[in-house]
Design an enzyme around this catalytic site. Structure first.
Site, PDB file in Angstrom:
ATOM      1  CG  ASP A  30     -11.549 120.041  79.334  1.00 45.94           C
ATOM      2  OD1 ASP A  30     -12.624 120.045  78.717  1.00 45.94           O
ATOM      3  OD2 ASP A  30     -10.953 120.666  80.280  1.00 45.94           O
ATOM      4  CB  THR A 121     -15.675 128.432  65.503  1.00 42.37           C
ATOM      5  OG1 THR A 121     -16.502 127.307  65.466  1.00 42.37           O
ATOM      6  CG2 THR A 121     -15.884 129.630  64.564  1.00 42.37           C
ATOM      7  CD  GLU A 151     -19.206 119.191  64.549  1.00 46.83           C
ATOM      8  OE1 GLU A 151     -18.310 118.263  64.275  1.00 46.83           O
ATOM      9  OE2 GLU A 151     -20.531 119.066  64.216  1.00 46.83           O
ATOM     10  CG  LEU A 153     -22.124 119.988  67.072  1.00 46.33           C
ATOM     11  CD1 LEU A 153     -22.509 120.567  68.435  1.00 46.33           C
ATOM     12  CD2 LEU A 153     -21.223 118.595  67.700  1.00 46.33           C
ATOM     13  CG  PHE A 249     -31.704 129.203  60.678  1.00 47.96           C
ATOM     14  CD1 PHE A 249     -31.829 127.532  60.613  1.00 47.96           C
ATOM     15  CD2 PHE A 249     -31.014 129.707  61.675  1.00 47.96           C
ATOM     16  CE1 PHE A 249     -31.037 126.948  61.656  1.00 47.96           C
ATOM     17  CE2 PHE A 249     -30.197 128.747  62.667  1.00 47.96           C
ATOM     18  CZ  PHE A 249     -30.320 127.368  62.492  1.00 47.96           C
ATOM     19  CB  ALA A 252     -39.913 136.552  63.090  1.00 45.45           C
ATOM     20  N   GLY A 253     -38.454 136.405  65.842  1.00 43.09           N
ATOM     21  CA  GLY A 253     -38.579 136.207  67.480  1.00 43.09           C
ATOM     22  C   GLY A 253     -37.784 137.322  68.336  1.00 43.09           C
ATOM     23  CB  CYS A 260     -22.178 129.320  67.698  1.00 45.41           C
ATOM     24  SG  CYS A 260     -21.439 127.809  68.401  1.00 45.41           S
TER      25      CYS A 260
HETATM   26  C1  UDX Z   1     -25.505 127.307  65.533  1.00 42.70           C
HETATM   27  C2  UDX Z   1     -25.193 126.744  64.194  1.00 42.70           C
HETATM   28  O1  UDX Z   1     -26.684 126.190  63.883  1.00 42.70           O
HETATM   29  C3  UDX Z   1     -24.355 125.392  64.262  1.00 42.70           C
HETATM   30  O2  UDX Z   1     -24.477 124.877  62.976  1.00 42.70           O
HETATM   31  C4  UDX Z   1     -23.068 125.791  64.602  1.00 42.70           C
HETATM   32  O3  UDX Z   1     -22.084 124.618  65.033  1.00 42.70           O
HETATM   33  C5  UDX Z   1     -23.295 126.555  66.129  1.00 42.70           C
HETATM   34  O4  UDX Z   1     -24.045 127.676  66.103  1.00 42.70           O
HETATM   35  P1  UDX Z   1     -26.676 126.669  67.774  1.00 42.70           P
HETATM   36  O5  UDX Z   1     -25.987 127.921  68.314  1.00 42.70           O
HETATM   37  O6  UDX Z   1     -26.404 125.468  68.866  1.00 42.70           O
HETATM   38  O7  UDX Z   1     -26.087 126.101  66.426  1.00 42.70           O
HETATM   39  O8  UDX Z   1     -28.274 126.904  67.687  1.00 42.70           O
HETATM   40  P2  UDX Z   1     -29.139 127.109  66.393  1.00 42.70           P
HETATM   41  O9  UDX Z   1     -30.323 126.107  66.443  1.00 42.70           O
HETATM   42  O10 UDX Z   1     -28.670 127.519  65.128  1.00 42.70           O
HETATM   43  O11 UDX Z   1     -30.038 128.650  67.066  1.00 42.70           O
HETATM   44  C6  UDX Z   1     -29.080 129.703  67.074  1.00 42.70           C
HETATM   45  C7  UDX Z   1     -30.004 130.708  67.903  1.00 42.70           C
HETATM   46  O12 UDX Z   1     -30.861 131.158  66.602  1.00 42.70           O
HETATM   47  C8  UDX Z   1     -31.017 130.589  68.734  1.00 42.70           C
HETATM   48  O13 UDX Z   1     -30.915 131.600  69.776  1.00 42.70           O
HETATM   49  C9  UDX Z   1     -32.378 130.552  68.278  1.00 42.70           C
HETATM   50  O14 UDX Z   1     -33.366 130.637  68.930  1.00 42.70           O
HETATM   51  C10 UDX Z   1     -32.155 131.627  67.179  1.00 42.70           C
HETATM   52  N1  UDX Z   1     -32.943 131.160  66.014  1.00 42.70           N
HETATM   53  C11 UDX Z   1     -32.726 130.214  64.931  1.00 42.70           C
HETATM   54  C12 UDX Z   1     -33.835 132.177  65.742  1.00 42.70           C
HETATM   55  O15 UDX Z   1     -34.335 133.009  66.233  1.00 42.70           O
HETATM   56  N2  UDX Z   1     -35.013 131.921  64.346  1.00 42.70           N
HETATM   57  C13 UDX Z   1     -34.407 130.943  63.489  1.00 42.70           C
HETATM   58  O16 UDX Z   1     -35.265 130.684  62.604  1.00 42.70           O
HETATM   59  C14 UDX Z   1     -33.589 129.930  63.913  1.00 42.70           C
END
Ligand code: UDX
Length: 429
Positions: A30, A121, A151, A153, A249, A252-253, A260
């Site tokens: 880095d 990405t 990726e 993750l 996924f 609701a919220g 990402c």
């Molecule tokens: C995401 C992807 O899941 C991952 O595969 C990619 O590599 C990077 O982007 P991340 O951003 O770490 O990962 O979090 P994630 O768990 O996917 O949640 C993303 C957002 O969606 C969060 O703000 C979470 O609160 C929201 N979310 C997720 C919801 O509001 N409802 C859900 O059912 C799931």
């Protein structure tokens, strides 16, 4: 195998540490001197459960090292993973200047065959551009391959996800590159999907956009549920039992945040437009997500009436649990809106507090949830941390000025809350 990982953000650092753990010799590079000096002291600059422990183990066994200088790492490695940032530009497109810089550096410093793998990405056609850049900057005729290895993750479970991926996608243009990448990932014993480079690049954008679409879809359904008295949790359960849909996924919220989904959605929209396609659906996904944050603000307004002069306690600031990441967290817009109406904000998030301080002004940061509840007119739940799920609600009720909880993450059971004497509102039920 000897590997270099360029960029030590969430993706780069986790990838580097985990590739060392499965037996490779990895140099993580880095250009941020502060980061490298922390890492050299075995300290992880981000909060990611389990990462520091594996890092220490692999540094000790000499499979993992850190460097500020890219030259040496390139010379010593057969495979180079590019994991640098691709931040959003004003117009929504991804800023690919860090990728270009690394590609130039690789070209200038390589003296034998290298496989250059893009893990950042990126929009489709970046692989082609990386190849052209390397060819243009090569000093002599050395063979190389470019590959795409997106990726998937998630923050907060990055280590688990890296060791237990649903799939590893490798986009290649030669058998040599395919064989090398298969060898890198063989210890993971997971399904490896081999594609061309462009398809691999699109798989990443399409996957994140699809997951974001699921979230906005259920949030739209939640709005219908609220209007007619149905329960979105039950609706999601019923939908999710259909294997073609799946339950994940569909929570609701207050919408999705993080570095990402919002950024990748924008970038996918941008590249679609550039390629001549108007991806209308994704525009709606974005719009629903924005509205969902204001929907929570409206619920607070409807409940408290005048916001000016009211104290609102916030539980959870990070964009999701198990991370200290505040980038594009829904809490930012929600708190800004409440503050602009004159609310006094007291907030609690044990992990994201320091990062939140860099973004949110005039917030009173509390050291536990009870401090945030004390004297508050209302509590708003913005991140479903385990700690929040386990709070002592009786104690909370006694401490608050009025027992009002507006839950943006559907943490509690509405009937139970009512019985306890709370005025409790959540999303879509
Ligand atoms: C995401 C992807 O899941 C991952 O595969 C990619 O590599 C990077 O982007 P991340 O951003 O770490 O990962 O979090 P994630 O768990 O996917 O949640 C993303 C957002 O969606 C969060 O703000 C979470 O609160 C929201 N979310 C997720 C919801 O509001 N409802 C859900 O059912 C799931």
């Amino acid at each position: 195998m000897r590997l270099a990982v360029i960029g030590t953000g969430y993706v780069g650092l986790t990838t580097g540490v985990c590739l060392a753990e499965i037996g490779h010799t990895v140099i993580c590079v880095d250009n941020d001197k502060k980061k490298i000096s922390l890492l050299k002291k075995n300290k992880v600059p981000i909060y990611e459960p389990g990462l520091e422990k594996i890092l220490k183990k692999n540094v000790k066994s000499r499979r993992l090292s850190f460097a500020g200088n890219i030259k040496d790492a390139i010379k010593k490695s057969e495979v180079i993973f590019i994991c640098v940032g691709t931040p959003p530009r004003e117009d929504g497109s991804a800023d690919l200047s860090y990728i270009e810089n690394v590609a130039e550096e690789i070209a200038k410093n390589m003296d034998n065959y290298k496989l250059i793998v893009d893990k950042s990405t990126v929009p489709v056609e970046t692989g082609e551009k990386v190849e052209i850049t390397i060819k243009r900057n090569l000093k002599k005729n050395i063979s190389f391959d470019v590959a795409s290895n997106p990726e998937f993750l998630r923050e907060g479970s990055a280590v688990y996800d890296t060791f237990n991926p649903d799939r590893v996608v490798i986009g290649v243009s030669s058998k040599r590159a395919e064989d090398i990448l298969k060898k890198v990932y063989r210890p993971l014993k997971t399904q490896i999907l081999v594609t061309d480079i462009k398809s691999a690049e699109i798989i990443k954008h399409a996957s994140n956009s699809f997951l974001a679409t699921k979230i906005s879809f259920i949030n739209a359904v939640a709005n219908i549920c609220e209007r007619c008295g149905a329960d979105v949790e039950k609706v999601a359960e019923g939908m999710g039992l259909d294997k073609r849909i799946g339950r994940s996924f569909l929570n609701a919220g207050i919408g999705f945040g993080g570095f990402c989904f919002p950024k990748d959605l924008e970038a996918f929209l941008w590249i679609s437009k550039k390629l001549g396609y108007n991806f209308e659906l994704l525009k709606n996904v974005k719009e629903i997500n924005e509205k969902q944050k204001q929907h929570l603000v409206k619920k607070i307004e409807d409940t408290l009436w005048v916001i000016k002069g009211k104290t609102i306690g916030i539980l959870g600031l990070a964009f999701k649990p198990n991370t200290d990441d505040m980038r594009f967290a829904p809490s930012i817009d929600i708190i800004n809106s409440l503050q602009s109406e004159g609310a006094r904000i007291k907030a609690y998030d044990s992990k994201a507090k320091e990062r939140a301080k860099e973004i949110l002004e005039n917030v009173i940061y509390c050291s536990n949830p009870y401090e945030a509840a004390k004297g508050s007119d209302c509590l708003a739940i913005l991140t479903e941390w385990d700690e929040v799920k386990k709070i002592d609600l009786k104690k909370i009720k006694k401490l608050m000025k009025h027992p009002i909880i507006i839950d943006g993450r559907n943490v509690f059971d509405p009937d139970k809350m009512k019985k306890m004497g709370f005025l409790y509102k959540s999303i879509g039920r």
